[in-house]
Design a protein around this motif. Structure first.
Motif, PDB file in Angstrom:
ATOM      1  N   LEU A 182      -6.464   6.859  -3.702  1.00 50.49           N
ATOM      2  CA  LEU A 182      -6.119   8.581  -3.008  1.00 50.49           C
ATOM      3  C   LEU A 182      -5.968   9.609  -2.995  1.00 50.49           C
ATOM      4  CD1 LEU A 182      -2.939   8.687  -1.596  1.00 50.49           C
ATOM      5  CD2 LEU A 182      -2.033  10.037  -3.799  1.00 50.49           C
TER       6      LEU A 182
ATOM      7  N   ALA B 101       1.434   2.716  -3.983  1.00 49.71           N
ATOM      8  CA  ALA B 101       0.479   1.419  -3.961  1.00 49.71           C
ATOM      9  C   ALA B 101       1.628   0.699  -5.063  1.00 49.71           C
ATOM     10  CB  ALA B 101      -0.221   2.495  -4.958  1.00 49.71           C
TER      11      ALA B 101
ATOM     12  N   TYR C 197      -5.951   0.253  -5.341  1.00 47.04           N
ATOM     13  CA  TYR C 197      -6.072   1.221  -4.558  1.00 47.04           C
ATOM     14  C   TYR C 197      -6.532   2.851  -4.512  1.00 47.04           C
ATOM     15  CZ  TYR C 197      -2.452  -2.234  -2.914  1.00 47.04           C
ATOM     16  OH  TYR C 197      -1.466  -2.835  -2.408  1.00 47.04           O
TER      17      TYR C 197
ATOM     18  N   TRP D 112      -1.449   3.956   0.578  1.00 46.99           N
ATOM     19  CA  TRP D 112      -3.201   4.472  -0.716  1.00 46.99           C
ATOM     20  C   TRP D 112      -3.959   3.832   0.081  1.00 46.99           C
ATOM     21  CZ3 TRP D 112      -3.413   5.589  -6.296  1.00 46.99           C
ATOM     22  CH2 TRP D 112      -1.978   6.112  -6.919  1.00 46.99           C
TER      23      TRP D 112
ATOM     24  N   ASP E 150       1.095  -1.154   0.177  1.00 47.37           N
ATOM     25  CA  ASP E 150       0.084  -0.341   0.038  1.00 47.37           C
ATOM     26  C   ASP E 150       0.986   1.386  -0.077  1.00 47.37           C
ATOM     27  OD1 ASP E 150       0.948  -0.539   2.661  1.00 47.37           O
ATOM     28  OD2 ASP E 150      -1.070   0.455   3.639  1.00 47.37           O
TER      29      ASP E 150
END
Length: 365
Positions: free
Chosen positions: A145, A52, A143, A131, A49
């Motif tokens: 953001l 990403a 993911y 993310w 994460d």
């Protein structure tokens, strides 16, 4: 050159990699989170994460599984290195000269982190963010953001998603989507480095054979900023329309010598940027693994890993030319080149949807 080591000597299993990466703490004081996708063919791909980031790609071959993606085992290495291994890049991949551009009559200044220029989104690009995982399954993960107005100097509040899907024919599809409440330059990509001989084999990628169906390349100045010329590849060292080894014409001309190898953007034929036609094909030096690239982006950055030396690896450090990046994108510094064709410019208009995809398909003997 070192011979390719057997997979049993070099492989870090997805479970072991997950444990290792999740042992470290990110800047927010919490550990990373790693997910692994797999298919029935035995291929696995793993993601983190933080950024990403694509952290592993293991392809089944007749000689066992082979790790073909450069990566690291420690979160602190991902946080400290400067090669962007496997990270999602944004808001703007590649360079913006002097960290400046004008849009709708207004001047903008982006954070500078590469000589006098902005590289891969600036000092605190998307590769350095945690993310959120929106959804995931055994073969898919998404993911997302949020980038606020003024982030690194860019206008508008931007929401962005990147989705990874592993198919049963050993293809990893990366889908990018974004929406902004203002007009803004945007250029998302993944900075994966591949070594189809094996990421920890010790081999460089110079013995790999490459086909790249590009029309033009962008000469650069000494800071790797495009001069503005779109030069046809025909007859130059950048002509890979016929498959040949990467080392075949390495450092042959001044354009390469400036960059210590290939580190240039190339335009792609519009009839091939349909997401289903291969625009590039890479084959390992032992001919065991082939990777094909598909995209609907108009350009690609071909980087031969000229400055990888000293970058942490899973077993020590990588050397120069030990990985190749084929980053699909819009042209670097395009906000400052109104003379270029519109299809090569990465902009998102207010409240319009940005959506592109790139796929990497692996075939093995």
């Amino acid at each position: 050159m070192l011979a390719t080591l057997s997979s049993s000597e070099t492989l870090v299993s997805p479970d072991s990699l997950k444990v290792s990466l999740e042992a470290g703490l990110f800047t927010d004081g919490n550990p990373a989170c790693v997910h692994t996708l797999k298919n029935k063919q035995g291929m696995t791909v793993s993601f983190m994460d933080i950024g990403a980031t694509w952290v592993s790609c293991q392809v089944p071959t007749s000689e066992g599984k082979r790790e073909v993606l450069l990566g690291m085992k420690k979160l602190e290495d991902y946080q400290s290195h400067s090669a962007f291994l496997g990270a999602t890049i944004g808001r703007f991949a590649n360079r913006i000269a002097k960290g400046k551009f004008s849009l709708n009559g207004q001047d903008y200044r982006i954070t500078i982190n590469n000589n006098d220029n902005s590289l891969h989104g600036g000092i605190d690009g998307f590769d350095k963010r945690r993310w959120s995982v929106k959804e995931h399954s055994e073969s898919h993960i998404t993911y997302n953001l949020t980038s606020p107005d003024g982030d690194q100097g860019f206008p508008g509040s931007l929401t962005v998603e990147v989705a990874y899907t592993l198919t049963e024919n050993n293809q990893l599809c990366i889908e990018y989507s974004a929406l902004c409440d203002q007009d803004c330059p945007i250029n998302l990509t993944n900075h994966a480095y591949f070594n189809l001989d094996g990421a920890e084999s010790g081999n460089t990628i110079l013995g790999h054979e490459l086909m790249l169906l590009a029309n033009e390349y962008l000469p650069t100045d000494e800071q790797l900023i495009p001069t503005g010329e779109l030069r046809p590849v025909d007859g130059t060292s950048f002509d890979f329309k016929t498959t040949r080894p990467i080392r075949d014409r390495l450092l042959e001309d001044d354009d390469q010598k400036t960059a210590k190898g290939y580190d240039h953007a190339l335009t792609l034929p519009s009839e091939l940027t349909d997401g289903i036609s291969p625009i590039a094909q890479l084959t390992s030096s032992d001919k065991l693994v082939t990777m094909s690239v598909f995209t609907d982006k108009p350009a690609i950055q071909f980087y031969s890993g000229n400055f990888l030396g000293g970058t942490p690896s899973r077993q020590g450090e990588y050397n120069d030319y030990q990985g190749i990046a084929l980053e699909t994108q819009f042209l670097p510094d395009c906000p400052n080149h109104p003379e270029w064709p519109a299809e090569n410019k990465g902009f998102i208009a207010k409240k319009t949807f940005y959506q592109y995809q790139t796929s990497y398909q692996f075939e093995a003997q």
